[in-house]
Design a protein around this motif. Sequence first.
Motif, short mmCIF file in Angstrom:
data_model
loop_
_atom_site.label_atom_id
_atom_site.label_comp_id
_atom_site.label_asym_id
_atom_site.label_seq_id
_atom_site.Cartn_x
_atom_site.Cartn_y
_atom_site.Cartn_z
N UNK A 129 13.54 -12.81 -12.33
CA UNK A 129 12.98 -13.54 -11.19
C UNK A 129 13.92 -14.66 -10.75
N UNK A 130 14.52 -15.36 -11.70
CA UNK A 130 15.47 -16.42 -11.35
C UNK A 130 16.68 -15.85 -10.62
N UNK A 131 17.15 -14.68 -11.07
CA UNK A 131 18.28 -14.04 -10.40
C UNK A 131 17.87 -13.59 -8.99
N UNK A 132 16.66 -13.09 -8.85
CA UNK A 132 16.15 -12.70 -7.53
C UNK A 132 16.12 -13.90 -6.60
N UNK A 133 15.56 -15.03 -7.09
CA UNK A 133 15.45 -16.22 -6.25
C UNK A 133 16.82 -16.76 -5.85
N UNK A 134 17.77 -16.71 -6.78
CA UNK A 134 19.12 -17.18 -6.45
C UNK A 134 19.74 -16.32 -5.35
N UNK A 135 19.52 -15.00 -5.42
CA UNK A 135 20.05 -14.12 -4.38
C UNK A 135 19.35 -14.37 -3.05
N UNK A 136 18.05 -14.58 -3.07
CA UNK A 136 17.29 -14.86 -1.85
C UNK A 136 17.71 -16.19 -1.24
N UNK A 137 17.88 -17.21 -2.09
CA UNK A 137 18.26 -18.55 -1.64
C UNK A 137 19.70 -18.61 -1.16
N UNK A 138 20.52 -17.73 -1.72
CA UNK A 138 21.94 -17.75 -1.37
C UNK A 138 22.77 -18.68 -2.22
N UNK A 139 22.12 -19.42 -3.11
CA UNK A 139 22.86 -20.35 -3.96
C UNK A 139 22.36 -20.32 -5.40
N UNK A 140 21.14 -20.77 -5.62
CA UNK A 140 20.63 -20.84 -6.99
C UNK A 140 19.12 -20.82 -6.98
N UNK A 141 18.56 -20.59 -8.15
CA UNK A 141 17.11 -20.62 -8.30
C UNK A 141 16.65 -22.06 -8.40
N UNK A 142 15.64 -22.41 -7.62
CA UNK A 142 15.10 -23.77 -7.67
C UNK A 142 13.75 -23.82 -8.37
N UNK A 143 13.27 -22.67 -8.83
CA UNK A 143 11.98 -22.63 -9.49
C UNK A 143 10.81 -22.57 -8.54
N UNK A 144 11.07 -22.20 -7.28
CA UNK A 144 9.97 -22.08 -6.31
C UNK A 144 8.99 -21.00 -6.74
N UNK A 145 9.50 -19.88 -7.22
CA UNK A 145 8.66 -18.75 -7.63
C UNK A 145 8.54 -18.75 -9.15
#
Length: 241
Positions: A129-145
Amino acid sequence: MIMDGTSAALRRRAAANNASWCDAVCRAHGLKPRYEGGDLWLSAARTPPLYPDAVTLDAAVPAERVIRAVDTGSPGCSVKDSFADLDLAGDGFEVLFEAQWIHRPAGAPVPAAGPSAPRWSEAGDAAELAAWEAAWDGEESTGLFKPSLLGGDTAFLAGRAGGRIVAGAVLHTGGGVVGVSNLFARDGVGADAAWAGVLTTIAARRPDLPVVGYEHGEDLDTALRNGFTAVGPLRVWLRTA
């Protein structure tokens, strides 16, 4: 665009599904949102970034009722006006953007994926999930999900190429529809390829359910090209005063 009472019914289903997704995200962050009167979803406490403090679920919800229910005293208050019929300008809000609810009937033909299309799977744990969020964000996972969102009615789909996540979307099932949000494509993968993978996955999992969401601009054009129909406008209001 579909007009008449059919459009209104489809918009209500799409709005209800979207509110259910917003509710899940807020509860994952420890908030306690609620439904009020069957036509309004809201959180009295500030919601996570990019998520509204209220979503109208039917037309003609009084603006004063929405304003009274949310926190307008701290920065960032936003309202998803699902029928584009609120006027919140006098309460210090401005229109952040306008969009169209979209609908795709169950059983509609699925776009063909190209030979170099990403391989699709579902994020299954916190690291994925963290890798998914980083790809979606374009930078890094912020813990939104939060990992508590994984499984159940929600799926984080990842399209991979060369071991990297190059496309993705969130699926949220509820109210007799599958809602698609947060669709993205990067590293040379086009949005059409992302839709092809997402719609193929939905057809395999829930072929009996329509697909809904909302888009604007070029993203709306892409959705329409992939079998969706626009069923009515929405607005997102942001308090700036």
